[in-house]
Design a protein around this motif. Structure first.
Motif, PDB file in Angstrom:
ATOM      1  N   PHE A 119      10.963 -10.403   0.308  1.00 31.93           N
ATOM      2  CA  PHE A 119      10.445  -9.041   0.294  1.00 31.93           C
ATOM      3  C   PHE A 119      10.671  -8.401   1.661  1.00 31.93           C
ATOM      4  O   PHE A 119      10.728  -9.090   2.679  1.00 31.93           O
ATOM      5  N   ALA A 123       6.816  -4.422   2.271  1.00 29.30           N
ATOM      6  CA  ALA A 123       6.283  -4.938   1.013  1.00 29.30           C
ATOM      7  C   ALA A 123       5.337  -6.108   1.257  1.00 29.30           C
ATOM      8  O   ALA A 123       4.280  -6.210   0.629  1.00 29.30           O
ATOM      9  N   LYS A 171       3.089   0.026  -5.991  1.00 34.08           N
ATOM     10  CA  LYS A 171       4.178   0.376  -6.910  1.00 34.08           C
ATOM     11  C   LYS A 171       4.875   1.677  -6.468  1.00 34.08           C
ATOM     12  O   LYS A 171       6.112   1.784  -6.502  1.00 34.08           O
ATOM     13  N   ARG A 173       5.049   2.931  -3.441  1.00 37.43           N
ATOM     14  CA  ARG A 173       5.815   2.697  -2.214  1.00 37.43           C
ATOM     15  C   ARG A 173       7.093   1.915  -2.492  1.00 37.43           C
ATOM     16  O   ARG A 173       8.112   2.138  -1.815  1.00 37.43           O
ATOM     17  N   HIS A 174       7.026   1.000  -3.459  1.00 34.93           N
ATOM     18  CA  HIS A 174       8.244   0.259  -3.809  1.00 34.93           C
ATOM     19  C   HIS A 174       9.295   1.206  -4.373  1.00 34.93           C
ATOM     20  O   HIS A 174      10.483   1.118  -4.022  1.00 34.93           O
ATOM     21  N   ARG A 177      10.960   2.977  -1.597  1.00 36.72           N
ATOM     22  CA  ARG A 177      11.931   2.128  -0.889  1.00 36.72           C
ATOM     23  C   ARG A 177      13.195   1.928  -1.727  1.00 36.72           C
ATOM     24  O   ARG A 177      14.301   1.877  -1.204  1.00 36.72           O
ATOM     25  N   LEU A 178      13.010   1.829  -3.032  1.00 32.95           N
ATOM     26  CA  LEU A 178      14.141   1.652  -3.943  1.00 32.95           C
ATOM     27  C   LEU A 178      15.086   2.851  -3.871  1.00 32.95           C
ATOM     28  O   LEU A 178      16.315   2.710  -3.797  1.00 32.95           O
ATOM     29  N   CYS A 183      15.213  -1.657  -0.933  1.00 33.06           N
ATOM     30  CA  CYS A 183      14.727  -2.747  -1.766  1.00 33.06           C
ATOM     31  C   CYS A 183      15.592  -2.804  -3.024  1.00 33.06           C
ATOM     32  O   CYS A 183      16.405  -1.910  -3.274  1.00 33.06           O
ATOM     33  N   GLY A 188      11.709  -5.764  -7.040  1.00 29.32           N
ATOM     34  CA  GLY A 188      10.638  -4.871  -7.467  1.00 29.32           C
ATOM     35  C   GLY A 188       9.908  -5.395  -8.685  1.00 29.32           C
ATOM     36  O   GLY A 188       8.681  -5.294  -8.785  1.00 29.32           O
ATOM     37  N   LEU A 191       7.675  -8.229  -7.478  1.00 30.27           N
ATOM     38  CA  LEU A 191       6.518  -7.672  -6.780  1.00 30.27           C
ATOM     39  C   LEU A 191       5.519  -7.086  -7.778  1.00 30.27           C
ATOM     40  O   LEU A 191       4.305  -7.296  -7.658  1.00 30.27           O
ATOM     41  N   SER A 192       6.028  -6.381  -8.765  1.00 27.74           N
ATOM     42  CA  SER A 192       5.169  -5.783  -9.785  1.00 27.74           C
ATOM     43  C   SER A 192       4.425  -6.844 -10.577  1.00 27.74           C
ATOM     44  O   SER A 192       3.235  -6.690 -10.903  1.00 27.74           O
TER      45      SER A 192
END
Length: 222
Positions: A119, A123, A171, A173-174, A177-178, A183, A188, A191-192
């Motif tokens: 990560f 993250a 979620k 913020r991910h 970043r995506l 990321c 993702g 992480l989810s």
């Protein structure tokens, strides 16, 4: 062995033995969760085996203790023992589900290790903040169960709302970043999966707090 059928002829003693078994079940569930979380940061096959063994043991506790408590509920027991028995019957399912989520987190940690993935620092930081919040609610909920502490139980529900908010924030913020190429979709998803498991752990902790609060409220009304 502490839940032998012959103890049912001495209901007060059987209730106490059931409490001991329920505390051990809670301890195994607690340890499974935090061992699983440690694997996200530092993976090991030994840790995986420990989580699997603890989750399996919690499953056996739920089956055997649940059956025993139902039999015990038909015996002549005191009001206080009846209250304790009700709390155990309501809560052992939550402990079992928490250990299931520990297994899910462990599988996510294993997937990260197998893919040699990592990560982003952001993250990791966000995940640690959420883990801290979940650690707080878990410690309180397990203490509520152990001590049947109504006042402490009232502090559990607000923490569950905090965990829900943190899950949504992680979620969001991910996704940011995506979009910025910092990321990957694959990481993702992992992480989810972890944050969803953490959110559901908090839900089960909330169930434990609500159970104790409602039973005390019911007693007061009677």
């Amino acid at each position: 062995m502490i839940l032998e059928p012959r103890f049912l002829e001495k209901p007060a003693f059987a209730v106490e033995q059931s409490r001991n078994a329920a505390r051990k079940m809670a301890e195994e569930s607690h340890n499974a969760l935090f061992t699983a979380l440690s694997l996200v940061d530092k993976y090991s096959e030994e840790g995986v085996e420990r989580v699997e063994n603890m989750e399996s043991k919690v499953d056996r506790y739920e089956d055997e203790l649940g059956t025993y408590l139902v039999k015990l509920s038909h015996k002549d027991i005191s009001e206080a023992d009846s209250h304790s028995l009700s709390i155990m019957l309501h809560c052992i399912g939550d402990f079992e589900r928490i250990s299931d989520h520990a297994l899910s987190i462990m599988k996510s940690a294993k997937e990260i290790s197998e893919k040699n993935a990592r990560f982003s620092d952001k993250a990791v930081q966000e995940l640690h903040i959420m883990e801290k919040a979940v650690s707080d609610i878990v410690e309180k909920a397990y203490a509520v169960f152990r001590d049947q502490d109504e006042k402490l139980a009232q502090k559990v529900e607000p923490l569950e709302a905090v965990v829900d908010d943190l899950n949504q924030e992680v979620k969001k913020r991910h996704i940011r970043r995506l979009r910025n190429g910092k990321c990957t979709i694959e990481l993702g998803f992992i992480l989810s999966d972890i944050t969803t498991s953490l959110e559901r752990v908090a839900d089960h902790c909330s169930n434990i707090g609500v159970c104790v609060c409602l039973l005390y409220t019911s007693d007061a009304a009677d």
